[in-house]
Design a protein around this motif. Structure first.
Motif, PDB file in Angstrom:
ATOM      1  N   LEU A  14      56.870  44.159  48.542  1.00  0.00           N
ATOM      2  CA  LEU A  14      55.506  44.240  49.068  1.00  0.00           C
ATOM      3  C   LEU A  14      54.499  44.419  47.931  1.00  0.00           C
ATOM      4  N   TRP A  15      54.864  45.189  46.896  1.00  0.00           N
ATOM      5  CA  TRP A  15      53.993  45.357  45.743  1.00  0.00           C
ATOM      6  C   TRP A  15      53.779  44.022  45.035  1.00  0.00           C
ATOM      7  N   LEU A  16      54.834  43.250  44.874  1.00  0.00           N
ATOM      8  CA  LEU A  16      54.708  41.937  44.221  1.00  0.00           C
ATOM      9  C   LEU A  16      53.841  40.987  45.043  1.00  0.00           C
ATOM     10  N   ILE A  17      53.979  41.030  46.364  1.00  0.00           N
ATOM     11  CA  ILE A  17      53.132  40.200  47.231  1.00  0.00           C
ATOM     12  C   ILE A  17      51.674  40.629  47.098  1.00  0.00           C
ATOM     13  N   ALA A  18      51.424  41.945  47.093  1.00  0.00           N
ATOM     14  CA  ALA A  18      50.053  42.440  46.939  1.00  0.00           C
ATOM     15  C   ALA A  18      49.471  42.049  45.586  1.00  0.00           C
ATOM     16  N   ALA A  19      50.285  42.086  44.544  1.00  0.00           N
ATOM     17  CA  ALA A  19      49.803  41.704  43.215  1.00  0.00           C
ATOM     18  C   ALA A  19      49.448  40.222  43.176  1.00  0.00           C
ATOM     19  N   ASN A  20      50.248  39.405  43.799  1.00  0.00           N
ATOM     20  CA  ASN A  20      49.940  37.976  43.824  1.00  0.00           C
ATOM     21  C   ASN A  20      48.706  37.680  44.670  1.00  0.00           C
ATOM     22  N   MET A  21      48.526  38.412  45.753  1.00  0.00           N
ATOM     23  CA  MET A  21      47.325  38.225  46.572  1.00  0.00           C
ATOM     24  C   MET A  21      46.087  38.718  45.833  1.00  0.00           C
ATOM     25  N   ALA A  22      46.226  39.786  45.045  1.00  0.00           N
ATOM     26  CA  ALA A  22      45.092  40.301  44.279  1.00  0.00           C
ATOM     27  C   ALA A  22      44.647  39.306  43.216  1.00  0.00           C
ATOM     28  N   SER A  23      45.581  38.519  42.721  1.00  0.00           N
ATOM     29  CA  SER A  23      45.204  37.532  41.710  1.00  0.00           C
ATOM     30  C   SER A  23      44.392  36.387  42.311  1.00  0.00           C
ATOM     31  N   MET A  24      44.431  36.245  43.620  1.00  0.00           N
ATOM     32  CA  MET A  24      43.659  35.192  44.285  1.00  0.00           C
ATOM     33  C   MET A  24      42.233  35.626  44.606  1.00  0.00           C
ATOM     34  N   LEU A  25      41.917  36.890  44.408  1.00  0.00           N
ATOM     35  CA  LEU A  25      40.572  37.391  44.681  1.00  0.00           C
ATOM     36  C   LEU A  25      39.611  36.921  43.592  1.00  0.00           C
ATOM     37  N   PRO A  26      38.310  37.034  43.849  1.00  0.00           N
ATOM     38  CA  PRO A  26      37.338  36.673  42.807  1.00  0.00           C
ATOM     39  C   PRO A  26      37.544  37.507  41.545  1.00  0.00           C
ATOM     40  N   ARG A  27      37.168  36.935  40.423  1.00  0.00           N
ATOM     41  CA  ARG A  27      37.435  37.535  39.118  1.00  0.00           C
ATOM     42  C   ARG A  27      36.792  38.912  38.949  1.00  0.00           C
ATOM     43  N   ASP A  28      35.714  39.185  39.639  1.00  0.00           N
ATOM     44  CA  ASP A  28      35.022  40.470  39.498  1.00  0.00           C
ATOM     45  C   ASP A  28      35.885  41.658  39.930  1.00  0.00           C
ATOM     46  N   SER A  29      36.786  41.444  40.865  1.00  0.00           N
ATOM     47  CA  SER A  29      37.582  42.553  41.396  1.00  0.00           C
ATOM     48  C   SER A  29      38.958  42.661  40.762  1.00  0.00           C
ATOM     49  N   ARG A  31      39.911  43.805  37.782  1.00  0.00           N
ATOM     50  CA  ARG A  31      40.151  45.060  37.057  1.00  0.00           C
ATOM     51  C   ARG A  31      40.463  46.204  38.023  1.00  0.00           C
ATOM     52  N   LYS A  32      39.728  46.289  39.115  1.00  0.00           N
ATOM     53  CA  LYS A  32      39.980  47.340  40.098  1.00  0.00           C
ATOM     54  C   LYS A  32      41.356  47.175  40.724  1.00  0.00           C
ATOM     55  N   CYS A  33      41.689  45.956  41.095  1.00  0.00           N
ATOM     56  CA  CYS A  33      42.989  45.694  41.713  1.00  0.00           C
ATOM     57  C   CYS A  33      44.131  45.988  40.749  1.00  0.00           C
ATOM     58  N   ALA A  34      43.960  45.613  39.495  1.00  0.00           N
ATOM     59  CA  ALA A  34      45.002  45.874  38.500  1.00  0.00           C
ATOM     60  C   ALA A  34      45.202  47.370  38.302  1.00  0.00           C
ATOM     61  N   SER A  35      44.127  48.121  38.313  1.00  0.00           N
ATOM     62  CA  SER A  35      44.243  49.572  38.153  1.00  0.00           C
ATOM     63  C   SER A  35      45.010  50.191  39.314  1.00  0.00           C
ATOM     64  N   VAL A  36      44.686  49.766  40.519  1.00  0.00           N
ATOM     65  CA  VAL A  36      45.391  50.280  41.701  1.00  0.00           C
ATOM     66  C   VAL A  36      46.855  49.869  41.664  1.00  0.00           C
ATOM     67  N   LEU A  37      47.127  48.638  41.279  1.00  0.00           N
ATOM     68  CA  LEU A  37      48.509  48.172  41.227  1.00  0.00           C
ATOM     69  C   LEU A  37      49.323  48.931  40.183  1.00  0.00           C
ATOM     70  N   VAL A  38      48.722  49.265  39.060  1.00  0.00           N
ATOM     71  CA  VAL A  38      49.431  50.036  38.040  1.00  0.00           C
ATOM     72  C   VAL A  38      49.700  51.450  38.545  1.00  0.00           C
TER      73      VAL A  38
END
Length: 80
Positions: A14-29, A31-38
């Motif tokens: 599920l974490w890997l799926i969320a990480a791949n979905m976060a990469s599809m978001l606009p570029r502005d978000s 950094r926030k998504c990467a921080s949460v994923l880490v």
């Protein structure tokens, strides 16, 4: 495979799926998504390593590093 082993593996998937979905978001978000994923991924990696062993933990760490390669490069630059 018991439920004790299947649950951390399912959470890692599920974490890997969320990480791949976060990469599809606009570029502005990104950094926030990467921080949460880490923040979520580090304890998850420990849980998977504890439940399934170091080989699976290293494989999951490599998969997470391939998804989050830009935050890792930035952290490496800051450490130098």
């Amino acid at each position: 495979m018991s439920a004790v082993q299947a649950l951390p593996l399912a959470a890692a998937c599920l974490w890997l799926i969320a990480a791949n979905m976060a990469s599809m978001l606009p570029r502005d978000s990104h950094r926030k998504c990467a921080s949460v994923l880490v923040v979520v991924g580090v304890p998850l990696l420990g849980w998977v390593t504890f439940a399934l062993g170091p080989v699976v933990g290293v494989m999951l760490m490599a998969g997470g590093a391939s998804v989050l390669r830009w935050p890792l490069r930035a952290a490496g630059r800051r450490l130098r």
